[in-house]
Scaffold this active site. Structure first.
Site, PDB file in Angstrom:
ATOM      1  N   SER A   7      80.365  51.253 -22.633  1.00  0.00           N
ATOM      2  CA  SER A   7      79.471  51.195 -21.477  1.00  0.00           C
ATOM      3  C   SER A   7      79.972  52.205 -20.456  1.00  0.00           C
ATOM      4  CB  SER A   7      79.458  49.794 -20.859  1.00  0.00           C
ATOM      5  OG  SER A   7      78.745  49.788 -19.638  1.00  0.00           O
ATOM      6  N   ASN A   8      79.069  52.693 -19.628  1.00  0.00           N
ATOM      7  CA  ASN A   8      79.454  53.555 -18.518  1.00  0.00           C
ATOM      8  C   ASN A   8      79.129  52.889 -17.185  1.00  0.00           C
ATOM      9  OD1 ASN A   8      80.310  55.704 -20.239  1.00  0.00           O
ATOM     10  ND2 ASN A   8      78.154  56.197 -20.610  1.00  0.00           N
ATOM     11  N   GLU A  39      72.225  53.296 -29.659  1.00  0.00           N
ATOM     12  CA  GLU A  39      70.908  52.669 -29.677  1.00  0.00           C
ATOM     13  C   GLU A  39      71.080  51.155 -29.663  1.00  0.00           C
ATOM     14  OE1 GLU A  39      68.439  53.989 -32.832  1.00  0.00           O
ATOM     15  OE2 GLU A  39      68.580  56.117 -32.286  1.00  0.00           O
ATOM     16  N   ASP A  68      76.988  43.091 -23.980  1.00  0.00           N
ATOM     17  CA  ASP A  68      75.539  43.122 -23.811  1.00  0.00           C
ATOM     18  C   ASP A  68      75.185  41.884 -23.002  1.00  0.00           C
ATOM     19  OD1 ASP A  68      73.261  44.762 -24.355  1.00  0.00           O
ATOM     20  OD2 ASP A  68      72.444  43.107 -25.507  1.00  0.00           O
ATOM     21  N   ALA A  69      74.642  42.116 -21.853  1.00  0.00           N
ATOM     22  CA  ALA A  69      74.380  41.011 -20.937  1.00  0.00           C
ATOM     23  C   ALA A  69      72.964  41.104 -20.406  1.00  0.00           C
ATOM     24  CB  ALA A  69      75.380  41.033 -19.780  1.00  0.00           C
ATOM     25  N   GLY A 155      73.531  44.578 -10.411  1.00  0.00           N
ATOM     26  CA  GLY A 155      72.507  43.942 -11.238  1.00  0.00           C
ATOM     27  C   GLY A 155      71.657  42.962 -10.444  1.00  0.00           C
ATOM     28  N   LYS A 177      83.316  34.994  -7.696  1.00  0.00           N
ATOM     29  CA  LYS A 177      82.277  35.380  -8.654  1.00  0.00           C
ATOM     30  C   LYS A 177      82.845  35.458 -10.067  1.00  0.00           C
ATOM     31  CE  LYS A 177      79.502  39.090 -10.441  1.00  0.00           C
ATOM     32  NZ  LYS A 177      79.163  40.523 -10.454  1.00  0.00           N
ATOM     33  N   HIS A 182      78.963  34.653 -15.734  1.00  0.00           N
ATOM     34  CA  HIS A 182      78.800  34.746 -17.180  1.00  0.00           C
ATOM     35  C   HIS A 182      79.831  35.685 -17.787  1.00  0.00           C
ATOM     36  CE1 HIS A 182      76.604  37.878 -15.161  1.00  0.00           C
ATOM     37  NE2 HIS A 182      76.296  38.515 -16.277  1.00  0.00           N
TER      38      HIS A 182
END
EC number: 3.6.1.66
Length: 205
Positions: A7-8, A39, A68-69, A155, A177, A182
């Site tokens: 991830s960036n 992808e 992946d969230a 987000g 937090k 999550h």
């Protein structure tokens, strides 16, 4: 131990680096190693996270970690789910956190059922062909606020209300937090999985 983060996203990097610090793991964003985005063709968080982790590992030769969230809104049948990052683009807005929040609040106008969950699925692999990927899932249930609140996080943090606090993630200090989010939950699971499977019998560092 060096671990490529598939991830960036700077927010993810900061949170995950802090939570995996006890293992002495150094997270390196894939972009720093010249790796592009993988992808994400699947409909579940775990499949996409596994694809991203394998892709990053294959292109760097290093172990990799992928997250992946997404946001799953009850009134929308669990959507936007794996499309969370691109949610705003469905409604003519450019991709981005602020536009995602704007689009969500617009789509939820007049909806009383504000229940939602944030889900984080972490997958770690030692190599692209690792037959035993480590998988950790964190989920936190809450409600969607009717307007953004707070300045922290990223987000959907400004509109995700935790009933136990009566505040959004963006209104909470980072340490609070991370203890309840999550990603905090999935990271703690991953920490234990790595200790058990990757660092057992070692000094961890």
């Amino acid at each position: 131990m060096k671990l490529v983060l598939a991830s960036n996203n700077r927010g993810k990097l900061a949170e995950l680096q802090a939570m995996l610090a006890p293992l002495g793991v150094q997270l390196i964003p894939q972009a720093e190693l010249g790796v592009g985005e993988a992808e994400e063709p699947f409909h579940t968080f775990v499949e996409n996270a596994l694809a991203k982790a394998r892709f990053a590992s294959a292109h760097t030769g290093l172990p990799a970690l992928a997250d992946d969230a997404g946001l799953c809104v009850q009134a929308f049948g669990g959507q936007p789910g794996v499309q969370t990052a691109y949610y705003a683009t469905q409604f003519g807005y450019d991709k981005g956190d602020a536009n995602n929040v704007r689009a969500l609040l617009e789509q939820m106008q007049g909806i009383d059922d504000r229940r939602a969950a944030m889900v984080s699925t972490l997958v770690a692999v030692r190599s692209p062909q690792d037959p035993e990927p480590l998988i950790a899932v964190g989920r936190v249930a809450g409600e969607i606020a009717r307007a953004p609140r707070g300045t922290g996080g990223f987000g959907f943090d400004p509109v995700m209300v935790l009933p136990a606090f009566g505040k959004t993630f963006a209104e909470l200090p980072p340490e609070v937090k991370n203890a309840h989010s999550h990603r905090g939950r999935s990271s703690r699971q991953m920490l234990e999985l790595m200790r058990e499977h990757w660092f057992a019998g070692t000094s961890e560092r």
